[in-house]
Design a protein around this motif. Structure first.
Motif, short mmCIF file in Angstrom:
data_model
loop_
_atom_site.label_atom_id
_atom_site.label_comp_id
_atom_site.label_asym_id
_atom_site.label_seq_id
_atom_site.Cartn_x
_atom_site.Cartn_y
_atom_site.Cartn_z
N ILE A 259 8.34 -43.85 5.51
CA ILE A 259 9.46 -42.94 5.33
C ILE A 259 9.07 -41.62 5.98
O ILE A 259 8.08 -41.00 5.59
CB ILE A 259 9.78 -42.76 3.83
CG1 ILE A 259 10.33 -44.07 3.25
CG2 ILE A 259 10.76 -41.62 3.61
CD1 ILE A 259 10.66 -43.99 1.78
N ASN A 260 9.85 -41.20 6.96
CA ASN A 260 9.44 -40.05 7.80
C ASN A 260 9.24 -38.77 7.00
O ASN A 260 8.29 -38.03 7.23
CB ASN A 260 10.49 -39.81 8.89
CG ASN A 260 10.55 -40.94 9.90
OD1 ASN A 260 9.56 -41.65 10.09
ND2 ASN A 260 11.69 -41.13 10.52
N ASP A 261 10.15 -38.50 6.05
CA ASP A 261 10.11 -37.22 5.33
C ASP A 261 10.46 -37.48 3.87
O ASP A 261 11.63 -37.72 3.55
CB ASP A 261 11.10 -36.24 5.97
CG ASP A 261 11.00 -34.84 5.37
OD1 ASP A 261 10.12 -34.62 4.52
OD2 ASP A 261 11.80 -33.97 5.76
N ALA A 262 9.47 -37.44 2.99
CA ALA A 262 9.69 -37.68 1.56
C ALA A 262 9.26 -36.45 0.76
O ALA A 262 8.35 -35.71 1.17
CB ALA A 262 8.90 -38.90 1.09
N ARG A 263 9.93 -36.25 -0.37
CA ARG A 263 9.58 -35.13 -1.24
C ARG A 263 9.58 -35.59 -2.69
O ARG A 263 10.49 -36.31 -3.12
CB ARG A 263 10.56 -33.97 -1.07
CG ARG A 263 10.20 -32.73 -1.91
CD ARG A 263 11.14 -31.59 -1.63
NE ARG A 263 12.51 -31.89 -2.05
CZ ARG A 263 13.56 -31.15 -1.73
NH1 ARG A 263 13.40 -30.10 -0.95
NH2 ARG A 263 14.77 -31.48 -2.15
N HIS A 289 12.61 -37.34 -6.79
CA HIS A 289 11.97 -37.87 -5.59
C HIS A 289 13.03 -38.43 -4.65
O HIS A 289 14.00 -39.05 -5.10
CB HIS A 289 10.95 -38.95 -5.96
CG HIS A 289 11.47 -39.99 -6.91
ND1 HIS A 289 12.10 -41.14 -6.51
CD2 HIS A 289 11.48 -40.02 -8.28
CE1 HIS A 289 12.46 -41.85 -7.55
NE2 HIS A 289 12.10 -41.20 -8.65
N GLU A 290 12.85 -38.21 -3.35
CA GLU A 290 13.87 -38.65 -2.41
C GLU A 290 13.32 -38.81 -1.00
O GLU A 290 12.32 -38.17 -0.63
CB GLU A 290 15.04 -37.66 -2.38
CG GLU A 290 14.66 -36.28 -1.86
CD GLU A 290 15.88 -35.38 -1.69
OE1 GLU A 290 17.02 -35.90 -1.63
OE2 GLU A 290 15.69 -34.15 -1.59
N THR A 294 17.70 -39.71 4.19
CA THR A 294 18.85 -40.48 3.71
C THR A 294 19.41 -39.97 2.40
O THR A 294 20.54 -40.32 2.04
CB THR A 294 18.47 -41.96 3.54
OG1 THR A 294 17.48 -42.06 2.49
CG2 THR A 294 17.88 -42.53 4.83
N GLY A 295 18.64 -39.17 1.65
CA GLY A 295 19.06 -38.73 0.33
C GLY A 295 18.83 -39.77 -0.75
O GLY A 295 19.14 -39.52 -1.92
#
Length: 393
Positions: A259-263, A289-290, A294-295
């Motif tokens: 997943i390129n960008d996770a938080r 968490h997302e 894509t949200g």
């Protein structure tokens, strides 16, 4: 499943200590698919080392470790997956005055894989050097660390952490930390052989992904602690941002992917209350968490979890229980397959026969709850354990 574990240490003349550990487990897993299939597996981890003071201020530790993870499938589909890891670590702790501790070290890690499928890369090396400085300045504690890795497969990466704590008064402390991390994909994630889940009665498959990129992350944390008499409290806020987070896709295509960008944001609270007879503890975690592209929520992670422990001790006896609850989660990255939340209860008791001998018993999942943390894979039901422990001091 048959397993054994050993931990030994011996003090030599002059004060040096030789130590070693061993954990070995092997067995067989049988399951009914379109025809009888089974796995034979072996897990092993062992280490040996020596630590001692080279000078009054210099403590040195040298450790060698070895581990294997082997599995072979028989029946309708035959496959083999064996991984092996060797580790050499040299750590040096230098006391500078009464308030400062400097740690310097280096490690070498070699991973090897032997699988039924054909892959070009079957081994890799990682060389790391690291250092940490810890100091106490009156009411303040400070720790700085830095690490440099040279990975044969993924290149060079530098990570580090800074942490600061301050005593506000006799009971309250405040702390803050920032750190970065680097995680290379394991050989299990890269090269696991193909498995067709249609044999288990539902669609989909699982296979490793040799194109996985390593994770790179940074984490921020703020927290407070309170300790007075019988009460202890720790509450923390944190946020982790991850580039190329490695997850199992779930759903029909269960191969690992990035997943390129996770938080991940969260709050965690730990509370403990104890006296001479009773110990009660509670831990609560809530996450946001997302996948920021894509949200969607990150799969296989509950939003909330709770753990409650209650134990009573008197004379040679003790009894206790653990209640654990987790909220719902999604099995797949597209958030289509929802897994319900669950609550579990464990019970335990022990009796100290002599100062050296102790008899313990545990009922795990005492209410025999049916639940899943991965779709299609039931977790164990009610289980009973009896342990006889001997320890000579």
């Amino acid at each position: 499943n048959t397993s054994a574990s050993v931990r030994l240490s011996h003090e030599l003349a002059g004060g040096a200590e030789v130590f070693g550990t061993l954990l070995h487990s092997e067995g067989e897993s049988e399951f009914d698919a379109t025809q009888k299939d089974w796995y034979e597996f072996t897990h092993h981890a062992s280490s040996i080392g020596i630590r001692g003071n080279l000078t009054e201020q210099w403590l040195s530790t040298l450790k060698v470790a070895y581990s294997i993870d082997e599995s072979e499938r028989f029946g309708g589909i035959r496959s083999k997956f064996n991984t092996e890891r060797n580790l050499l670590d040299w750590q040096n702790d230098l006391s500078i005055g009464e308030r400062h501790l400097l740690t310097l070290g280096a490690d070498y890690q070699n991973d090897r894989v032997n699988v039924s499928d054909d892959y070009l890369e079957r081994s890799r090396d990682n060389v790391g050097i690291y250092g940490q400085w810890q100091t106490n300045l009156d009411r303040h504690d400070l720790a700085l660390s830095l690490r440099r890795d040279d990975n044969e497969a993924f290149g060079r990466e530098t990570t580090g952490q800074i942490a600061w704590g301050v005593r506000l008064n006799q009971d309250w402390d405040f702390y803050a930390a920032y750190g970065t991390a680097f995680k290379a994909a394991t050989f299990n994630e890269l090269y696991t052989p193909f498995v067709d889940f249609s044999q288990f009665g539902f669609p989909g498959s699982y296979v490793g992904n040799p194109d996985l990129r390593p994770e790179v992350s940074e984490t921020y944390e703020l927290g407070i602690t309170f300790e007075s008499g019988m009460l202890y409290l720790d509450a923390a806020l944190f946020e982790t941002q991850v580039d190329d987070l490695i997850v199992n896709a779930g759903g029909i295509d269960r191969r690992p992917e990035n997943i390129n960008d996770a938080r991940i944001r969260g709050v965690e609270v730990n509370l403990m209350l104890r006296n001479n007879l009773w110990t009660a503890a509670a831990a609560v975690t809530h996450l946001q968490h997302e996948d920021r592209n894509t949200g969607k929520k990150l799969n296989r992670r509950p939003d909330s979890s709770l753990r409650l422990d209650l134990d009573r001790h008197w004379n040679a006896y003790s009894i206790g229980s653990t209640f654990m609850a987790e909220g719902s989660r999604y099995d797949d990255v597209d958030n289509q397959d929802r897994l319900g939340g669950f609550a579990l209860l464990d019970l335990r008791a022990s009796y100290r026969i002599t100062p050296e001998w102790r008899l313990s018993g545990k009922i795990q999942n005492a209410l025999d709850k049916d639940y899943e943390t991965i779709q299609g894979f039931n977790q164990p039901g009610r289980a009973f354990f009896v342990t006889l422990n001997y320890q000579q001091r």
